[in-house]
Design a protein around this motif. Structure first.
Motif, PDB file in Angstrom:
ATOM      1  N   GLN A 189       0.845  -1.185   0.000  1.00 49.61           N
ATOM      2  CA  GLN A 189       0.000   0.000   0.000  1.00 49.61           C
ATOM      3  C   GLN A 189       0.884   1.239   0.000  1.00 49.61           C
ATOM      4  N   LEU A 190       0.389   2.293  -0.620  1.00 45.51           N
ATOM      5  CA  LEU A 190       1.167   3.535  -0.717  1.00 45.51           C
ATOM      6  C   LEU A 190       1.512   4.049   0.671  1.00 45.51           C
ATOM      7  N   GLY A 191       2.791   4.426   0.842  1.00 49.45           N
ATOM      8  CA  GLY A 191       3.248   5.012   2.097  1.00 49.45           C
ATOM      9  C   GLY A 191       3.623   4.014   3.166  1.00 49.45           C
ATOM     10  N   LYS A 192       3.398   2.725   2.910  1.00 47.72           N
ATOM     11  CA  LYS A 192       3.698   1.729   3.933  1.00 47.72           C
ATOM     12  C   LYS A 192       4.977   0.940   3.635  1.00 47.72           C
ATOM     13  N   THR A 193       5.701   1.375   2.603  1.00 43.37           N
ATOM     14  CA  THR A 193       6.954   0.714   2.255  1.00 43.37           C
ATOM     15  C   THR A 193       8.013   1.784   1.992  1.00 43.37           C
ATOM     16  N   PRO A 194       9.293   1.385   1.960  1.00 47.07           N
ATOM     17  CA  PRO A 194      10.352   2.372   1.648  1.00 47.07           C
ATOM     18  C   PRO A 194      10.313   2.851   0.205  1.00 47.07           C
ATOM     19  N   SER A 195       9.510   2.205  -0.635  1.00 45.10           N
ATOM     20  CA  SER A 195       9.525   2.535  -2.067  1.00 45.10           C
ATOM     21  C   SER A 195       8.354   3.414  -2.485  1.00 45.10           C
ATOM     22  N   SER A 196       7.668   4.045  -1.528  1.00 42.59           N
ATOM     23  CA  SER A 196       6.547   4.920  -1.890  1.00 42.59           C
ATOM     24  C   SER A 196       6.395   6.037  -0.871  1.00 42.59           C
ATOM     25  N   ASN A 220       7.298   4.636   4.348  1.00 38.67           N
ATOM     26  CA  ASN A 220       7.941   3.558   5.095  1.00 38.67           C
ATOM     27  C   ASN A 220       7.145   3.174   6.342  1.00 38.67           C
ATOM     28  N   ASN A 221       5.807   3.152   6.189  1.00 34.29           N
ATOM     29  CA  ASN A 221       4.893   2.742   7.264  1.00 34.29           C
ATOM     30  C   ASN A 221       4.937   3.687   8.459  1.00 34.29           C
ATOM     31  N   LYS A 222       5.374   4.928   8.212  1.00 34.78           N
ATOM     32  CA  LYS A 222       5.338   5.955   9.245  1.00 34.78           C
ATOM     33  C   LYS A 222       4.485   7.096   8.741  1.00 34.78           C
ATOM     34  N   ALA A 274      14.008  13.210   0.018  1.00 34.66           N
ATOM     35  CA  ALA A 274      14.473  11.840  -0.137  1.00 34.66           C
ATOM     36  C   ALA A 274      15.588  11.793  -1.159  1.00 34.66           C
ATOM     37  N   LYS A 275      16.316  10.689  -1.149  1.00 37.24           N
ATOM     38  CA  LYS A 275      17.329  10.437  -2.157  1.00 37.24           C
ATOM     39  C   LYS A 275      16.821   9.284  -3.020  1.00 37.24           C
ATOM     40  N   PHE A 276      16.257   9.636  -4.166  1.00 38.58           N
ATOM     41  CA  PHE A 276      15.680   8.623  -5.031  1.00 38.58           C
ATOM     42  C   PHE A 276      16.797   7.778  -5.642  1.00 38.58           C
ATOM     43  N   SER A 287      13.162  25.369   0.344  1.00 37.31           N
ATOM     44  CA  SER A 287      14.067  24.224   0.172  1.00 37.31           C
ATOM     45  C   SER A 287      14.917  23.999   1.415  1.00 37.31           C
ATOM     46  N   ALA A 288      15.302  25.100   2.080  1.00 38.20           N
ATOM     47  CA  ALA A 288      16.146  24.954   3.260  1.00 38.20           C
ATOM     48  C   ALA A 288      15.338  24.617   4.508  1.00 38.20           C
ATOM     49  N   THR A 289      14.072  25.042   4.522  1.00 36.12           N
ATOM     50  CA  THR A 289      13.241  24.831   5.715  1.00 36.12           C
ATOM     51  C   THR A 289      11.955  24.135   5.321  1.00 36.12           C
ATOM     52  N   SER A 290      12.065  23.009   4.629  1.00 36.39           N
ATOM     53  CA  SER A 290      10.873  22.288   4.210  1.00 36.39           C
ATOM     54  C   SER A 290      10.220  21.630   5.404  1.00 36.39           C
ATOM     55  N   SER A 291       8.964  21.229   5.175  1.00 31.07           N
ATOM     56  CA  SER A 291       8.186  20.654   6.269  1.00 31.07           C
ATOM     57  C   SER A 291       8.371  19.155   6.383  1.00 31.07           C
ATOM     58  N   SER A 292       9.443  18.626   5.792  1.00 35.43           N
ATOM     59  CA  SER A 292       9.658  17.189   5.853  1.00 35.43           C
ATOM     60  C   SER A 292      10.070  16.776   7.257  1.00 35.43           C
ATOM     61  N   ASN A 293       9.693  15.584   7.624  1.00 33.27           N
ATOM     62  CA  ASN A 293      10.034  15.010   8.917  1.00 33.27           C
ATOM     63  C   ASN A 293      11.143  13.999   8.704  1.00 33.27           C
ATOM     64  N   ALA A 294      12.161  14.078   9.514  1.00 34.46           N
ATOM     65  CA  ALA A 294      13.309  13.183   9.315  1.00 34.46           C
ATOM     66  C   ALA A 294      12.898  11.725   9.380  1.00 34.46           C
ATOM     67  N   SER A 295      11.874  11.449  10.156  1.00 33.54           N
ATOM     68  CA  SER A 295      11.440  10.062  10.280  1.00 33.54           C
ATOM     69  C   SER A 295      10.689   9.570   9.052  1.00 33.54           C
ATOM     70  N   LEU A 296      10.307  10.493   8.156  1.00 37.35           N
ATOM     71  CA  LEU A 296       9.556  10.115   6.971  1.00 37.35           C
ATOM     72  C   LEU A 296      10.408  10.101   5.719  1.00 37.35           C
ATOM     73  N   THR A 297      11.657  10.528   5.786  1.00 31.39           N
ATOM     74  CA  THR A 297      12.496  10.577   4.584  1.00 31.39           C
ATOM     75  C   THR A 297      13.006   9.210   4.211  1.00 31.39           C
TER      76      THR A 297
END
Length: 567
Positions: free
Chosen positions: A454-461, A479-481, A520-522, A557-567
């Motif tokens: 399912q989307l978002g529940k693996t490292p590949s989505s 990644n299931n987070k 992320a690093k694709f 780009s420098a202050t994006s809302s990404s969460n380190a646990s979701l990258t």
């Protein structure tokens, strides 16, 4: 005697048993030898070969026959080419003759039309002049009547005053002659009072109006020059498109042009455009038709809300006056770079009904396909997803299957992918979903995403996910987070993917508010990914990255809302 034969082994033989009238020598024609016949021209040693049994003339005859057949075949091929060329040329001439006849008819019809138009214009001009003449004559008549009335009234008043004055004059003379009378003083006083009140002394001796009518004179010198300079309307020149000022951005095209010479007779412009996948000057024959925009009053025009589903657009413009249109400008080609993809129906979940860029969840989708599969093979077994009829549908883009020929999504992975890989650059697409959907997700995934994943529940989505079932939640998943997004949930979401920088951002497509950014690093190309359960959605592709999104990406780009646990 005849000279010795220079070719030993050749047998001399007469033609038809008779000597010819000319003789040839070994070195050529001349007296002493008859001209050799066909049977006489045999190779040296021919008789010896026949005697040995290895010199039969049959192979030579067959060789000559084969050579003749090949030569005839070549002649036939050459003749066929000539026939084809002549047929094509005849068809061209016939088409040209038809075109000339059509042009003759058009000349007759068009000349009649312009003659009628010219007569109509002159009749209209004549009618206008007649109307002006009647109006101006009426003005003169009215002015004459007004002046006549004033002068006649003034004349009548003056005549009456003169009569009264003459009566007073006579009375005064009579009174003066009778000055000896006893009532002279009283009579003189009465005359004096009468003169004081006489109209002649209260009358203005200045004409109320002038007899000058020069203010109603006309001078048609300028108009006469204009009429004398009347000519047929010139055909407008072809405009010149200014490529430096023209702009392609935000799925809009602004085209700017100018006229080579000032032309005050131009009434409007006509702009034509069409889509193409070929760079460079527009081709004569193109699959896409020219789209026409008429009535443009300015020398620029902006086409908005375009879908860039092809790589380029051709443009051309022409100027029109009241009567005729000029030639088109030199056509130009503008690049319309955008991310165009379709949905890969061959690998989507069986419960998803894909039509073009629209997807609807269908609870009976898998069962219907199973029934069709049974009816097709007649074995009464349940068809596997691999054998599903939908698998025969190929993506219209460059990949036969976005997931490399793997099985379609199944179980609870109600997923459908795009059919175009993202392996570089910046890309943008939008999706509008049904708010009544119980679950919806949009994002990106590797094409190796498993059929049960399912989307978002693996490292590949990566995705943003809306859950309307049991409890409402709007989250970013990877990644299931999950991370809860504390923003209003839009009904249309824009997705921005910068492959090399590793940004996957989600926006409110209407307000361009940033919802979330994954950093992320694709490690491999990604595909647009979508999921829906008990609902539907529609995808918008062929979009450029909006200018607002570009600015926001640079800023955030420098202050994006990404969460380190979701990258």
């Amino acid at each position: 005697m005849r000279g010795p034969c220079k070719f030993p082994g050749w047998r001399r033989r007469g033609l038809g048993g008779r000597f010819p009238t000319r003789f040839v020598d070994a070195g050529g024609e001349g007296p002493g030898r008859p001209a050799p016949g066909p049977s006489a021209l045999q190779p040296p040693g021919g008789r010896a070969l026949q005697a040995l049994g290895g010199g039969s003339p049959a192979p030579l005859a067959e060789g000559r026959a084969g050579h003749g057949a090949r030569k005839m075949g070549d002649q036939k091929d050459a003749l066929r080419k000539i026939i084809t060329t002549l047929a094509v040329k005849n068809e061209e001439i016939q088409n040209f003759i038809y075109a000339l006849k059509q042009m003759l008819q058009n000349v007759e019809a068009n000349s009649t039309k312009v003659q009628e138009d010219l007569e109509g214009e002159f009749q209209s001009l004549s009618s206008l002049l007649d109307e002006l003449k009647e109006g101006m004559l009426m003005k003169i008549k009215q002015d004459r009547a007004s002046r006549t009335y004033e002068l006649q009234n003034q004349l009548a008043a003056c005549t009456k005053a003169l009569e009264s004055s003459e009566e007073l004059l006579e009375a005064a003379n009579q009174t003066l002659e009778g000055a000896e009378n006893h009532d002279f003083n009283q009579a003189a006083k009465q005359i004096k009072d009468s003169v004081t009140m006489a109209p002649a002394f209260r009358l203005s001796l200045k004409a109320k109006v002038s007899d000058n009518m020069s203010h109603l004179m006309v001078d048609f010198t300028q108009e006469r020059r204009m009429l004398q300079s009347l000519k047929f309307l010139p055909v407008p020149s072809a405009p010149e498109i200014d490529m430096a000022e023209s702009l392609v951005a935000d799925n809009c095209v602004t085209l700017v042009w100018r006229m080579p010479d000032e032309d005050s007779k131009i009434d409007h412009y006509v702009l034509e455009n069409r889509k193409t996948n070929f760079e460079g000057p527009p081709r004569v024959k193109e699959d896409q038709p020219w789209m026409v925009i008429e009535g443009i009053k300015q020398t620029e025009y902006t086409l908005t809300g375009l879908k860039f589903d092809m790589k380029y657009m051709n443009f051309r413009v022409k100027a029109c006056n009241k009567a005729v249109a000029g030639e088109f400008s030199e056509p130009v080609t503008l690049e319309t770079r955008a991310f165009m993809f379709r949905l890969d129906a061959s690998t989507c979940h069986q419960n998803l009904k894909v039509e073009e860029l629209s997807v609807e969840w269908d609870a009976m989708g898998g069962k219907v396909q199973d029934i069709k599969a049974r009816e097709k093979d007649g074995k009464g077994r349940t068809a596997s997803p691999v054998n599903s009829p939908a698998r025969c549908l190929q993506s219209p883009k460059r990949m036969p299957s976005a997931r490399g020929g793997r099985d379609r999504f199944t179980a609870e992975s109600y997923t459908v992918l795009g059919d175009t890989l993202i392996d570089g650059g910046d890309h943008y697409w939008e999706v509008r979903y049904d708010r009544d959907s119980k679950a919806f997700g949009v994002g990106a995934a590797y094409r190796t995403l498993g059929k049960f994943d399912q989307l978002g529940k693996t490292p590949s989505s990566w995705c943003v996910h809306l859950n309307n079932w049991l409890q409402v939640s709007f989250t970013a998943k990877h990644n299931n987070k999950a991370k809860v997004l504390d923003v209003p949930v839009p009904d249309c979401i824009g997705v921005y993917c910068s492959f090399h920088e590793g940004f996957l951002s989600f926006y409110n497509a209407r307000t361009k508010q940033l919802l979330h950014t994954f950093k992320a690093k694709f490690t491999q190309p990604v595909l647009p990914a979508f999921m829906v359960w008990c609902g539907s959605f529609h995808v918008y592709s062929g979009l450029q990255v909006p200018s607002t999104v570009k600015c926001l990406q640079k800023r955030n780009s420098a202050t994006s809302s990404s969460n380190a646990s979701l990258t």
